[in-house]
Motif scaffolding. Structure first.
Motif, PDB file in Angstrom:
ATOM      1  N   TYR A  83       3.727   5.950  -5.437  1.00 21.26           N
ATOM      2  CA  TYR A  83       3.555   6.061  -6.890  1.00 21.26           C
ATOM      3  C   TYR A  83       2.481   7.095  -7.214  1.00 21.26           C
ATOM      4  CZ  TYR A  83       2.562   4.616 -11.655  1.00 21.26           C
ATOM      5  OH  TYR A  83       2.369   4.608 -13.000  1.00 21.26           O
ATOM      6  N   GLY A  84       1.408   7.102  -6.415  1.00 15.55           N
ATOM      7  CA  GLY A  84       0.336   8.073  -6.622  1.00 15.55           C
ATOM      8  C   GLY A  84       0.812   9.490  -6.390  1.00 15.55           C
ATOM      9  N   SER A 111      -8.923   4.427   1.150  1.00 18.03           N
ATOM     10  CA  SER A 111      -7.639   3.969   0.622  1.00 18.03           C
ATOM     11  C   SER A 111      -7.845   3.097  -0.611  1.00 18.03           C
ATOM     12  CB  SER A 111      -6.883   3.183   1.678  1.00 18.03           C
ATOM     13  OG  SER A 111      -6.588   3.999   2.754  1.00 18.03           O
ATOM     14  N   ILE A 118      -8.696   5.403  -3.545  1.00 12.70           N
ATOM     15  CA  ILE A 118      -7.576   6.198  -4.066  1.00 12.70           C
ATOM     16  C   ILE A 118      -6.580   5.294  -4.776  1.00 12.70           C
ATOM     17  CG2 ILE A 118      -6.154   6.199  -1.970  1.00 12.70           C
ATOM     18  CD1 ILE A 118      -6.604   9.255  -3.995  1.00 12.70           C
ATOM     19  N   MET A 119      -6.425   4.037  -4.267  1.00 11.27           N
ATOM     20  CA  MET A 119      -5.509   3.126  -4.950  1.00 11.27           C
ATOM     21  C   MET A 119      -6.045   2.758  -6.319  1.00 11.27           C
ATOM     22  SD  MET A 119      -3.770   0.617  -2.225  1.00 11.27           S
ATOM     23  CE  MET A 119      -5.021   0.315  -1.033  1.00 11.27           C
ATOM     24  N   ILE A 125      -5.280   5.593  -8.549  1.00 11.07           N
ATOM     25  CA  ILE A 125      -3.863   5.705  -8.898  1.00 11.07           C
ATOM     26  C   ILE A 125      -3.487   4.657  -9.942  1.00 11.07           C
ATOM     27  CG2 ILE A 125      -1.529   5.371  -8.031  1.00 11.07           C
ATOM     28  CD1 ILE A 125      -2.519   6.483  -5.362  1.00 11.07           C
ATOM     29  N   ILE A 158       2.175   1.844  -3.505  1.00  7.63           N
ATOM     30  CA  ILE A 158       1.139   2.391  -4.388  1.00  7.63           C
ATOM     31  C   ILE A 158       0.914   3.867  -4.084  1.00  7.63           C
ATOM     32  CG2 ILE A 158      -1.292   2.259  -4.995  1.00  7.63           C
ATOM     33  CD1 ILE A 158      -1.147  -0.718  -4.462  1.00  7.63           C
ATOM     34  N   SER A 159       0.904   4.202  -2.776  1.00  6.72           N
ATOM     35  CA  SER A 159       0.638   5.594  -2.429  1.00  6.72           C
ATOM     36  C   SER A 159       1.788   6.500  -2.854  1.00  6.72           C
ATOM     37  CB  SER A 159       0.338   5.681  -0.940  1.00  6.72           C
ATOM     38  OG  SER A 159       1.197   6.507  -0.297  1.00  6.72           O
ATOM     39  N   VAL A 212       0.838  -1.198   0.000  1.00  9.30           N
ATOM     40  CA  VAL A 212       0.000   0.000   0.000  1.00  9.30           C
ATOM     41  C   VAL A 212       0.875   1.252   0.000  1.00  9.30           C
ATOM     42  CG1 VAL A 212      -1.673   1.301   1.325  1.00  9.30           C
ATOM     43  CG2 VAL A 212      -1.948  -1.130   1.091  1.00  9.30           C
ATOM     44  N   LEU A 257     -10.336  11.658   6.019  1.00 15.14           N
ATOM     45  CA  LEU A 257     -10.249  10.230   5.717  1.00 15.14           C
ATOM     46  C   LEU A 257     -11.475   9.703   4.983  1.00 15.14           C
ATOM     47  CD1 LEU A 257      -8.669   8.944   8.995  1.00 15.14           C
ATOM     48  CD2 LEU A 257      -7.576   9.468   6.863  1.00 15.14           C
ATOM     49  N   ALA A 283      -3.622  11.080  -2.158  1.00 17.70           N
ATOM     50  CA  ALA A 283      -2.803   9.868  -2.063  1.00 17.70           C
ATOM     51  C   ALA A 283      -1.949   9.899  -0.806  1.00 17.70           C
ATOM     52  CB  ALA A 283      -1.926   9.741  -3.299  1.00 17.70           C
ATOM     53  N   LYS A 298      -4.464   9.427   2.725  1.00 15.67           N
ATOM     54  CA  LYS A 298      -5.301   8.261   3.034  1.00 15.67           C
ATOM     55  C   LYS A 298      -4.527   6.970   3.015  1.00 15.67           C
ATOM     56  CE  LYS A 298      -9.347  10.587   1.520  1.00 15.67           C
ATOM     57  NZ  LYS A 298      -9.081  11.698   0.652  1.00 15.67           N
ATOM     58  N   SER A 299      -3.957   6.633   1.841  1.00 15.17           N
ATOM     59  CA  SER A 299      -3.386   5.292   1.757  1.00 15.17           C
ATOM     60  C   SER A 299      -2.084   5.178   2.530  1.00 15.17           C
ATOM     61  CB  SER A 299      -3.204   4.869   0.300  1.00 15.17           C
ATOM     62  OG  SER A 299      -2.904   5.956  -0.496  1.00 15.17           O
TER      63      SER A 299
END
Lengths: 105, 161
Positions: free
Chosen positions: A27-28, B74, B77-78, B81, A24-25, A21, B114, A41, A44-45
Motif C-alpha cells: 500500500y505504501g 519498519s 515507515i508503516m 504510510i 502495508i508495504s 506487514v 535499513l 517502503a 524496509k518493511s
C-alpha cells in the motif's frame, strides 16, 4: 493444548504478521509521492515481511516435524544480503536518470 | 586470526580422538572445542594477535543491531504510510565516512539502507561519500548521523580489532 501446539500457533501468528506487514508495504509503494520515498517502503518493511514469514515457517517445521530446514536459513541469510542491495540499485538508477534529465540539479 | 580458529578446531578433533569412542560423538567435539577456547584464551598473547572470539562477539552484536534497526525502521515507515496526514519533507544530505576498504563500505551501506528513515542514493566513485535520502530531513538527520557513528565503530571492531 500441548507445548508443540503453542509453538505452532506462534509460528502461524508470525506468518500472519508477515502478511499484514507485506500488505502495508505494498500500500505504501502505491500511495507515497515519489521514487525515493516509495523505495523506503519497498526496502524496509517488505524485507521484514518476508523475514517474518520465513522465520514462521522455519519454527513450524522445527516444532511440528522436528526438521531443521537449512534451505530456509539460507533463504533468510540471502534475503538479508540482497534486499537492501536491490533497493539501493533502484534508488541509484532513479537518481542517475533524474540527473541526466535535468542538468540543473 | 584464522590460525587461532584452526588451532581450536584441531584441539577439538584431538579431544574426540583422545576420548576413543566407537563412533564420532558430537558432544565430545563440543567439549573439545570449549577446552580449546580456554587454552587459546590463555595462549593468545604469544600469537601477537587479539583473541579471535572478540571478533566473533562483535559480529554477533552487528547482527543484533541489524535486526533491531530493521524492526524500528519498519515500524516508522508503516506509521508514515498508514497516517498519511503526518507531515514530512523528504530531502537529501551527504555524509563522509572514515571507512576505507570495500567490505567496510558495503557493510555500512547495507546498514544504512535499513536505518529508520534513510536510503543510500549513491556512493561517490572515491568510495567515501554517501548521498543519503531521508524521509524527514529535519527530524531524522541527527538520528541517522548518530547511528552512523555507532555502525562505524562496530564495523571497525569486526574488520580490524
Amino acid at each position: 493444548m500441548t507445548e508443540n501446539e503453542i509453538v505452532e500457533l506462534l509460528a502461524a501468528f508470525m506468518v500472519l504478521l508477515g502478511g499484514i506487514v507485506a500488505i502495508i508495504s505494498a500500500y505504501g509503494i502505491i500511495t507515497l509521492p515519489d521514487v525515493y520515498t516509495r523505495s523506503h517502503a519497498g526496502t524496509k518493511s517488505s524485507t521484514l515481511a518476508v523475514l517474518l514469514a520465513l522465520t514462521g515457517v522455519f519454527i513450524y517445521f522445527w516444532s511440528a516435524e522436528n526438521y531443521i530446514s537449512i534451505r530456509l536459513v539460507l533463504g533468510i541469510v540471502f534475503l538479508y544480503l540482497t534486499a537492501p542491495v536491490a533497493g539501493h540499485l533502484i534508488c541509484r538508477a532513479a537518481y542517475h536518470s533524474e540527473e541526466t534529465k535535468d542538468p540543473e540539479q | 586470526m584464522p590460525v587461532q580458529f584452526l588451532l581450536n578446531l584441531l584441539i577439538a578433533v584431538l579431544w574426540v580422538f583422545l576420548k576413543d569412542a566407537d563412533t564420532f560423538e558430537f558432544p565430545d567435539f563440543v567439549t573439545g572445542f570449549l577446552i580449546g577456547i580456554v587454552i587459546i584464551f590463555f595462549m593468545h598473547r604469544f600469537f601477537g594477535t587479539p583473541f579471535y572470539l572478540i571478533r566473533a562477539f562483535a559480529m554477533v552484536r552487528l547482527l543484533w543491531i541489524f535486526n533491531y534497526e530493521l524492526w524500528t525502521s519498519s515500524l516508522l515507515i508503516m506509521k508514515q504510510i498508514l497516517l498519511p496526514n503526518t507531515s514530512f519533507e523528504p530531502g537529501v544530505f551527504t555524509y563522509e565516512t572514515k571507512l576505507k576498504t570495500d567490505w567496510e563500505i558495503t557493510a555500512l551501506a547495507l546498514l544504512l539502507m535499513l536505518t529508520p528513515g534513510s536510503v543510500v542514493l549513491r556512493i561517490s566513485p572515491s568510495g567515501n561519500e554517501f548521498l543519503i535520502h531521508a524521509m524527514d530531513v529535519k527530524e531524522t538527520k541527527p538520528l541517522v548521523l548518530k547511528s552512523i557513528q555507532v555502525y562505524e565503530s562496530i564495523i571497525l571492531e569486526v574488520t580490524r580489532p
